[in-house]
Design an enzyme around this catalytic site. Structure first.
Site, PDB file in Angstrom:
ATOM      1  N   SER A 190      41.000  56.428  74.187  1.00  0.00           N
ATOM      2  CA  SER A 190      39.959  56.291  75.416  1.00  0.00           C
ATOM      3  C   SER A 190      40.875  56.134  76.547  1.00  0.00           C
ATOM      4  O   SER A 190      41.677  55.277  76.520  1.00  0.00           O
ATOM      5  CB  SER A 190      39.018  55.153  75.088  1.00  0.00           C
ATOM      6  OG  SER A 190      38.348  55.296  74.170  1.00  0.00           O
ATOM      7  N   CYS A 205      32.732  49.586  73.666  1.00  0.00           N
ATOM      8  CA  CYS A 205      33.627  50.256  73.279  1.00  0.00           C
ATOM      9  C   CYS A 205      34.492  49.381  72.350  1.00  0.00           C
ATOM     10  O   CYS A 205      34.593  48.299  72.289  1.00  0.00           O
ATOM     11  CB  CYS A 205      34.507  50.535  74.311  1.00  0.00           C
ATOM     12  SG  CYS A 205      36.138  51.826  73.994  1.00  0.00           S
ATOM     13  N   ASP A 261      31.300  53.909  73.132  1.00  0.00           N
ATOM     14  CA  ASP A 261      32.491  54.659  72.821  1.00  0.00           C
ATOM     15  C   ASP A 261      33.331  54.084  71.613  1.00  0.00           C
ATOM     16  O   ASP A 261      34.010  53.041  71.893  1.00  0.00           O
ATOM     17  CB  ASP A 261      33.324  54.754  74.034  1.00  0.00           C
ATOM     18  CG  ASP A 261      34.618  55.438  74.210  1.00  0.00           C
ATOM     19  OD1 ASP A 261      34.887  56.419  73.161  1.00  0.00           O
ATOM     20  OD2 ASP A 261      35.685  55.122  75.015  1.00  0.00           O
ATOM     21  N   TRP A 269      34.945  53.751  67.486  1.00  0.00           N
ATOM     22  CA  TRP A 269      35.623  54.564  66.577  1.00  0.00           C
ATOM     23  C   TRP A 269      35.908  53.792  65.254  1.00  0.00           C
ATOM     24  O   TRP A 269      35.756  52.541  65.296  1.00  0.00           O
ATOM     25  CB  TRP A 269      36.883  55.068  67.130  1.00  0.00           C
ATOM     26  CG  TRP A 269      37.809  54.186  67.766  1.00  0.00           C
ATOM     27  CD1 TRP A 269      38.514  53.336  66.882  1.00  0.00           C
ATOM     28  CD2 TRP A 269      37.977  53.717  68.980  1.00  0.00           C
ATOM     29  NE1 TRP A 269      39.545  52.433  67.613  1.00  0.00           N
ATOM     30  CE2 TRP A 269      38.964  52.590  69.023  1.00  0.00           C
ATOM     31  CE3 TRP A 269      37.449  53.787  70.295  1.00  0.00           C
ATOM     32  CZ2 TRP A 269      39.303  52.000  70.282  1.00  0.00           C
ATOM     33  CZ3 TRP A 269      37.942  53.276  71.353  1.00  0.00           C
ATOM     34  CH2 TRP A 269      38.638  52.298  71.416  1.00  0.00           C
TER      35      TRP A 269
HETATM   36  P1  FAD Z   1      46.483  57.152  60.887  1.00  0.00           P
HETATM   37  O1  FAD Z   1      47.524  57.716  60.261  1.00  0.00           O
HETATM   38  O2  FAD Z   1      45.475  58.178  61.309  1.00  0.00           O
HETATM   39  O3  FAD Z   1      45.629  55.959  59.971  1.00  0.00           O
HETATM   40  C1  FAD Z   1      44.579  55.294  60.258  1.00  0.00           C
HETATM   41  C2  FAD Z   1      43.907  54.557  59.014  1.00  0.00           C
HETATM   42  O4  FAD Z   1      43.532  55.581  58.221  1.00  0.00           O
HETATM   43  C3  FAD Z   1      44.916  53.805  58.558  1.00  0.00           C
HETATM   44  O5  FAD Z   1      44.723  52.483  59.224  1.00  0.00           O
HETATM   45  C4  FAD Z   1      44.263  53.454  57.241  1.00  0.00           C
HETATM   46  O6  FAD Z   1      43.186  52.718  57.072  1.00  0.00           O
HETATM   47  C5  FAD Z   1      43.707  54.994  56.768  1.00  0.00           C
HETATM   48  N1  FAD Z   1      44.745  55.696  56.321  1.00  0.00           N
HETATM   49  C6  FAD Z   1      45.759  56.310  56.283  1.00  0.00           C
HETATM   50  N2  FAD Z   1      46.456  56.880  55.381  1.00  0.00           N
HETATM   51  C7  FAD Z   1      45.719  56.410  54.297  1.00  0.00           C
HETATM   52  C8  FAD Z   1      46.121  56.913  53.011  1.00  0.00           C
HETATM   53  N3  FAD Z   1      46.918  57.619  52.509  1.00  0.00           N
HETATM   54  N4  FAD Z   1      44.941  56.368  52.259  1.00  0.00           N
HETATM   55  C9  FAD Z   1      43.956  55.678  52.337  1.00  0.00           C
HETATM   56  N5  FAD Z   1      43.675  55.594  53.776  1.00  0.00           N
HETATM   57  C10 FAD Z   1      44.666  55.767  54.837  1.00  0.00           C
HETATM   58  N6  FAD Z   1      42.713  53.567  69.191  1.00  0.00           N
HETATM   59  C11 FAD Z   1      43.315  52.857  70.206  1.00  0.00           C
HETATM   60  O7  FAD Z   1      44.286  52.148  69.700  1.00  0.00           O
HETATM   61  N7  FAD Z   1      43.013  52.709  71.433  1.00  0.00           N
HETATM   62  C12 FAD Z   1      41.943  53.356  71.922  1.00  0.00           C
HETATM   63  O8  FAD Z   1      41.658  53.595  73.074  1.00  0.00           O
HETATM   64  C13 FAD Z   1      41.272  54.422  71.112  1.00  0.00           C
HETATM   65  N8  FAD Z   1      40.253  55.123  71.415  1.00  0.00           N
HETATM   66  C14 FAD Z   1      39.629  56.158  70.639  1.00  0.00           C
HETATM   67  C15 FAD Z   1      38.499  56.866  71.110  1.00  0.00           C
HETATM   68  C16 FAD Z   1      38.026  57.754  70.058  1.00  0.00           C
HETATM   69  C17 FAD Z   1      36.922  58.540  70.634  1.00  0.00           C
HETATM   70  C18 FAD Z   1      38.267  57.637  68.884  1.00  0.00           C
HETATM   71  C19 FAD Z   1      37.837  58.883  67.850  1.00  0.00           C
HETATM   72  C20 FAD Z   1      39.487  56.683  68.148  1.00  0.00           C
HETATM   73  C21 FAD Z   1      40.190  56.018  69.060  1.00  0.00           C
HETATM   74  N9  FAD Z   1      40.938  55.350  68.749  1.00  0.00           N
HETATM   75  C22 FAD Z   1      41.665  54.436  69.717  1.00  0.00           C
HETATM   76  C23 FAD Z   1      41.579  55.308  67.289  1.00  0.00           C
HETATM   77  C24 FAD Z   1      42.657  56.417  67.160  1.00  0.00           C
HETATM   78  O9  FAD Z   1      42.215  57.511  67.492  1.00  0.00           O
HETATM   79  C25 FAD Z   1      43.615  56.435  65.999  1.00  0.00           C
HETATM   80  O10 FAD Z   1      42.494  56.594  64.873  1.00  0.00           O
HETATM   81  C26 FAD Z   1      44.485  55.078  65.707  1.00  0.00           C
HETATM   82  O11 FAD Z   1      45.207  54.973  66.718  1.00  0.00           O
HETATM   83  C27 FAD Z   1      44.901  55.231  64.332  1.00  0.00           C
HETATM   84  O12 FAD Z   1      45.833  56.454  64.372  1.00  0.00           O
HETATM   85  P2  FAD Z   1      47.018  56.715  63.647  1.00  0.00           P
HETATM   86  O13 FAD Z   1      47.639  58.161  63.678  1.00  0.00           O
HETATM   87  O14 FAD Z   1      48.255  55.649  64.138  1.00  0.00           O
HETATM   88  O15 FAD Z   1      46.684  56.134  61.997  1.00  0.00           O
END
Ligand code: FAD
Length: 692
Positions: free
Chosen positions: A451, A645, A690, A692
């Site tokens: 966001s 949010c 908003d 997630w």
């Molecule tokens: P990822 O690698 O995607 O992992 C996320 C989670 O998936 C892990 O914590 C775990 O629970 C699970 N996971 C990962 N690997 C495995 C596995 N092998 N087995 C089981 N479970 C697993 N985030 C913010 O910090 N700030 C924001 O403003 C924000 N805004 C958003 C707005 C929208 C519309 C949406 C959809 C999401 C938003 N998010 C926000 C969340 C963000 O998009 C990410 O999902 C978040 O930062 C995690 O991403 P990552 O790639 O670091 O983690």
């Protein structure tokens, strides 16, 4: 395997020189290639594109189409898996289709002996995914017009199967699939098997899918007179090593998302198929504790035509961590070949390679595959056939068939695919796994959304994000799960500040990107426009609830209103409910709020809930809402918008329930009526989420 004449003609036209592949008889397609428009070579490919699904099925000899409506790639993945299974187990001639690629007026001419699957995710507030909007509006419209004209049951010939992907923590659970299913039935179509629903909220999506599909296949085989056969793995792609090419050749993709990027001249429009490589103008840590990180970043889009409005989302395209890329390459026995150039081609006409080629194994694994994500039980079953020894094969088969065993060994431990393979067979590489099988079974890496935490009114060409770095310690496990994107962003921030890399897990990244194109701290991004918007009239009051990183868009909202106040515009009451653990640890933008207050004066009120400051008593935003019930109700009667949010799993629902309670108490009506008021606010746009 048999092939029919039509297949030969079409394939011969499009895949000259690939005749050898035809005999493999795989009739499965993978989703639309998001990169196709940028690297499809010339008009031949384009000219072959039809929006007529019946024509497409006819010309490619298909009798089964699996449509998907997908936002984050999961529905797309399930669609591919169904298509693959339909082909290998039941001999269906399947193709996968992106809903947005076709028109639906001729669904009334869908032949009786063919079948359509609809795999549909529900997005946000019960909305269709972006690629399903047009289909949804058409099929759900007052009276969709079909090509044959007026008939009471225009879809009487259509046989279909549905599976929905939803999240029960949202109010409109799986509403997309439910509405489409109801619309199709109303139009006379005949659903085969139960309408499946998977629940991401309960964490049972995969098991729901597996439990639904067996009886569905049974019903389908009966209805269509199919015969099950032993599923033999048939590759969807041919992966050919190209010794005559070197990874340094300028025609080889080393992670560039498309042809423009390969040629070094990126150009808009920037979207989910084409990122902008943006400089990070500024980055900093927002927390003051050692073991948790929250990043603030300013992404400079001034070199592009990217625009945003306050409340939009920015997507970040991640790169996998080096340690995970290395593990994957090692476990799969690809170490020696990792930089070899490969050409990946679809074996049959509707299949599309999900990344541009020629490329290298290393580039595919690093930039295009979600190698760290959760592993599906079905994929483990598929890989059993390629185990390095009988013991490993038996273990993979057990994991694939025993849901509880799989849960205890794999999903509860959050293992990724390379960790699974290594734990099953630590002393031999899995060299027999065809690379095609990995491309099919592992999702395409997904950009993550954030966001936007700045105001476009104040800084139209600089996009702020506020991202908490994911680092999860799994009880009983030896490893820590590191979020793909946020740890990559953390590494970028450390690089920008010349900080030593403190990560004890050895996360390193190819931070300068393919051919050093991201050097100077760049990150690939695109913007997604949202409906989460300030009222157009700044004099209107607003109430915002955003604990943790949920405060991100509200920093943008308040920044905007502060600027409007500075420029002499009339600004209405602006109320923020914020929450974090402790004021001296994780209070986001602690110092900035004072400067906004200086501009907004008494029009800005912030209520802070510090959950861990009073021993034995956790204070959350809902509690502060309750304490300020009168103020909230007063502002709502003055047509205030209400925004939430952040965490979708718990917070958003609790806030919504609390608001209903407040309205009921303050207005002296029963809770049911309070809930109805909130519901009406949602439909009129006065209550926006908003989450997630
Ligand atoms: P990822 O690698 O995607 O992992 C996320 C989670 O998936 C892990 O914590 C775990 O629970 C699970 N996971 C990962 N690997 C495995 C596995 N092998 N087995 C089981 N479970 C697993 N985030 C913010 O910090 N700030 C924001 O403003 C924000 N805004 C958003 C707005 C929208 C519309 C949406 C959809 C999401 C938003 N998010 C926000 C969340 C963000 O998009 C990410 O999902 C978040 O930062 C995690 O991403 P990552 O790639 O670091 O983690």
């Amino acid at each position: 395997a048999q092939i029919d004449a039509l297949d030969i003609v079409v394939l011969a036209l499009l895949l000259v020189g690939s005749v050898a592949y035809f005999t493999k008889g795989t009739y499965w397609g993978v989703p639309k290639d998001p990169y196709a428009s940028s690297y499809a070579n010339g008009s031949a490919a384009k000219a072959g594109k039809t929006r007529n699904i019946l024509e497409k099925m006819d010309e490619s000899g298909k009798n089964c189409v699996v449509f998907y409506g997908s936002q984050t790639g999961t529905a797309e993945d399930y669609a591919s898996r169904l298509a693959k299974e339909g082909s290998s187990r039941f001999g269906l001639k399947t193709m996968v289709a992106d809903l947005e690629d076709y028109d639906y007026e001729n669904l009334d001419e869908f032949p009786e002996d063919k079948i359509a699957f609809f795999v549909l995710a529900t997005y946000g507030e019960g909305e269709p995914t972006d690629n399903a909007v047009e289909f949804y509006e058409f099929i759900n419209g007052e009276s969709p017009t079909f090509s044959k004209g007026e008939e009471e049951k225009p879809l009487g010939n259509l046989k279909y199967v549905t599976f929905g992907l939803g999240n029960n923590t949202y109010e409109h659970y799986n509403s997309m699939v439910r509405r489409v299913d109801a619309a199709l039935r109303k139009l006379g179509a005949d659903r085969i098997g139960a309408a499946g629903e998977g629940d991401d909220g309960a964490g049972t999506m995969e098991e729901d899918f597996l439990a639904w599909k067996e009886p569905m296949w049974e019903a389908l085989t009966e209805k269509m007179g199919l015969e099950e056969r032993e599923a033999v793995y048939e590759p969807v792609f041919s992966v050919e090593e190209k010794p005559e090419l070197s990874a340094d050749d300028d025609t080889v993709y080393l992670g560039e998302p498309n042809k423009n990027h390969l040629e070094g001249k990126q150009k808009g429009p920037y979207n989910a198929h084409n990122p902008y490589i943006a400089p990070i103008a500024e980055s900093k840590e927002l927390f003051t504790v050692k073991d948790r990180n929250c990043l603030h970043m300013e992404i400079d889009v001034s070199g592009s035509n990217i625009t945003y409005t306050t409340g939009d989302h920015v997507a970040i395209w991640p790169t996998n961590a080096g340690v995970e890329v290395d593990r994957f390459i090692r476990v799969l026995g690809l170490e020696e070949n990792r930089h070899r150039v490969i050409n990946v081609k679809p074996i049959e006409v509707t299949a599309k390679v999900p990344f541009p080629t020629p490329t290298t194994y290393d580039a595919v694994v690093r930039y295009h595959m979600e190698i760290c994500g959760p592993v599906s039980r079905q994929f483990v079953s598929t890989l059993a056939a390629f185990a390095p020894n009988e013991k490993a094969k038996a273990e993979m088969t057990k994991l694939g068939t025993d849901a509880d065993y799989f849960k205890s060994k794999i999903s509860s431990q959050y293992l990724n695919i390379a960790q699974v393979l290594h734990s099953v067979c630590p002393d031999q590489p899995w060299s027999a796994v065809p690379f095609s099988c990995l491309i099919e079974g592992i999702n395409k890496i997904q950009p993550r959304y954030y966001s936007i935490s700045s105001s476009s009114y104040v800084q139209p060409k600089k996009i702020s994000i506020t991202a908490v770095v994911e680092s999860i310690r799994i009880p009983g496990a030896t490893h820590i799960v590191k979020g793909v994107t946020t740890n990559y962003l953390l590494a970028l921030k450390q690089k920008q500040h010349g900080e030593p890399h403190p990560d004890p897990h050895g996360l390193t990244y190819a931070i300068t990107g393919p051919r050093n194109k991201y050097d100077g701290i760049h990150v690939p991004v695109h913007v997604r426009h949202s409906n989460f918007k300030l009222p157009s009239d700044s004099a209107k009051p607003i109430i915002m609830v955003g604990p943790g990183t949920g405060v991100a868009p509200f920093r943008g909202f308040v920044q905007e209103r502060a600027e409007q106040a500075k420029r002499g515009e009339k600004v209405g009451p602006t109320i923020l409910f914020y929450g974090c653990r402790r004021r001296d640890e994780d209070w986001l933008y602690k110092d900035e709020w004072d400067s906004f207050k200086a501009s907004l004066g008494e029009n800005l009120t912030i209520f802070n809930a510090f959950s861990r400051e009073s021993p034995g008593k956790k204070v959350y935003v809902q509690h502060l809402m309750k304490q300020n019930a009168k103020l909230i109700n007063d502002l709502l009667t003055k047509k205030s918008n209400f925004y939430v949010c952040g965490d979708a799993a718990h917070m958003a629902r609790e806030v919504s329930d609390m608001l209903a309670e407040i309205i009921a108490d303050e207005r002296g009506v029963d809770l049911k009526k309070g809930e109805e008021v909130v519901k009406n606010m949602r439909s009129s746009g006065a209550y926006q989420e908003d989450v997630w």
